[in-house]
Write an enzyme that holds these catalytic residues in place. Structure first.
Site, PDB file in Angstrom:
ATOM      1  N   ASP A  89      24.237  39.021  51.331  1.00 46.79           N
ATOM      2  CA  ASP A  89      23.781  40.223  50.880  1.00 46.79           C
ATOM      3  C   ASP A  89      23.477  40.122  49.499  1.00 46.79           C
ATOM      4  O   ASP A  89      24.225  39.627  48.611  1.00 46.79           O
ATOM      5  CB  ASP A  89      24.730  41.474  51.152  1.00 46.79           C
ATOM      6  CG  ASP A  89      23.764  42.872  51.227  1.00 46.79           C
ATOM      7  OD1 ASP A  89      22.822  42.641  50.786  1.00 46.79           O
ATOM      8  OD2 ASP A  89      24.610  43.916  51.491  1.00 46.79           O
ATOM      9  N   ASP A 264      26.150  43.334  61.292  1.00 48.71           N
ATOM     10  CA  ASP A 264      27.652  43.063  60.458  1.00 48.71           C
ATOM     11  C   ASP A 264      28.098  44.254  60.299  1.00 48.71           C
ATOM     12  O   ASP A 264      27.542  45.175  60.277  1.00 48.71           O
ATOM     13  CB  ASP A 264      27.312  42.062  59.183  1.00 48.71           C
ATOM     14  CG  ASP A 264      26.690  43.279  58.142  1.00 48.71           C
ATOM     15  OD1 ASP A 264      27.669  43.600  57.407  1.00 48.71           O
ATOM     16  OD2 ASP A 264      25.401  43.475  58.083  1.00 48.71           O
TER      17      ASP A 264
END
Length: 370
Positions: A89, A264
């Site tokens: 990320d 996720d």
């Protein structure tokens, strides 16, 4: 990275990623290893739960331990001894959620970092460099995240800035000439028309996959599902669809139902450390005194290490004593539960029985009082 859809049951899809000969089946759930570690368990134990791809956070790793240390090992994979793919990320969410001071301009964000309070400037260029140095297999663009329920004008401004940064991210990512993949992030808050604009502009830039950002941030579940119903059919069918930061087991079912390929979330690992354990019939709160003398395993349908060797009574004892082993065994079980759920979902899609599978899932859930 190559992605191909192999089976479809209504909107639910089953496909494969090919990462340099490593095959990852979708739909897939990625455990979260923010600092290059899934809390309390080793990479070998992660693999033994059935997990094949994990998520780490470039923002956090940039500050601790820092790129210099990671690059001494070559890349993040070597640093944490993980041979599978890693998605990172970019840190957009953390910049806007953790920083006490945050000033946004066209080029990036100036903020006080959460480690030492120093002012830091983060831009699409810097984010792409960080993720390239980490050796990420899937890189996320740098984006601006906003809180749920912002007005249309604020949401539009953030969406447009994220699009500008998406273009910059693409340029800087391509300049590194690596063979990894770059995903765009669809923004627009709760406004379908803004989500439409965001997606169509991202498609013009051309990304390897498309993530849905800014969901599971406080909006009612039904609102999230409606947005998925609206936007998923518009995402190119040959590209993976990633629902960021979601979810609970039922969210995985409902996301897959709408065509999502990737998920996720910290829920299985965080809940494990708090003694909330997922089983076929719902959730066991292992610290409840009713489990003090319970000699049964957590779930007699589960074949994880924890269920094969330990009783609810022992897990209750570990929790009561705050033993680190308790967090480890609980985490192993919860991740195994999630990966078994995803495997069963994939098999149901292959057999065109996903709808019946989801009906059975909800029937089994909460049949008994925990």
């Amino acid at each position: 990275m190559n992605f191909k859809v192999l089976y479809q049951d209504n909107n639910a899809r089953c496909g494969v990623f090919n990462f340099n000969q490593e095959i990852i089946e979708t739909p897939v759930f990625m455990p979260v290893g923010t600092y290059g570690a899934v809390k309390s368990i080793s990479t070998e134990e992660i693999k033994n739960t059935g997990s094949r791809i994990i998520l780490s956070n470039a923002f956090h790793l940039y500050f601790r331990p820092g790129l210099e240390i990671i690059k001494l090992h070559g890349n993040l994979h070597n640093f944490m001894n993980w041979s599978g793919p890693i998605l990172t990320d970019s840190g957009g969410f953390q910049v806007f959620s953790l920083s006490r001071f945050c000033k946004v301009n066209e080029e990036g964000v100036i903020f006080q970092n959460h480690i030492d309070g120093k002012k830091t400037f983060l831009t699409p260029k810097i984010s792409m460099k960080i993720q390239s140095d980490l050796g990420s297999n899937i890189v996320m663009i740098f984006d601006q995240c906003i809180e749920y329920n912002q007005n249309w004008e604020k949401t539009k401004n953030a969406m447009e800035r994220s699009l500008y940064w998406a273009k910059k991210s693409r340029i800087y990512f391509d300049s590194y000439k690596n063979k990894n993949s770059l995903f765009g992030i669809i923004h627009g808050g709760i406004y379908p028309s803004l989500r439409d604009i965001s997606l169509q502009e991202l498609i013009k830039i051309d990304f390897d996959g498309y993530a849905l950002g800014g969901l599971a941030v406080g909006e009612p579940k039904i609102e999230m599902y409606k947005l998925l119903d609206h936007i998923c059919p518009q995402i190119p069918k040959n590209k993976p669809r990633y629902l960021m930061g979601v979810g609970k087991p039922e969210d995985l079912i409902e996301g897959v139902r709408r065509g999502v390929d990737m998920f996720d979330c910290v829920i299985p690992t965080r809940n494990a450390r708090n003694g909330h354990l997922f089983v076929t019939n719902g959730v066991i709160k292992i610290r409840n005194k009713k489990y003090k003398k319970d000699l049964s395993c957590l779930d007699n349908t589960c074949v994880c290490y924890t269920c094969r060797y330990y009783s609810r009574s022992y897990l209750h004892h570990l929790d009561a004593c705050n033993e680190i082993l308790g967090a480890r065994l609980n985490t192993i079980h919860n991740l195994h539960y999630y990966q078994t759920l995803m495997s069963n979902i994939r098999n149901s899609i292959k057999n065109n029985t996903f709808e019946q599978f989801s009906v059975n899932f909800y029937k089994q859930k909460n049949k008994i009082d925990f």
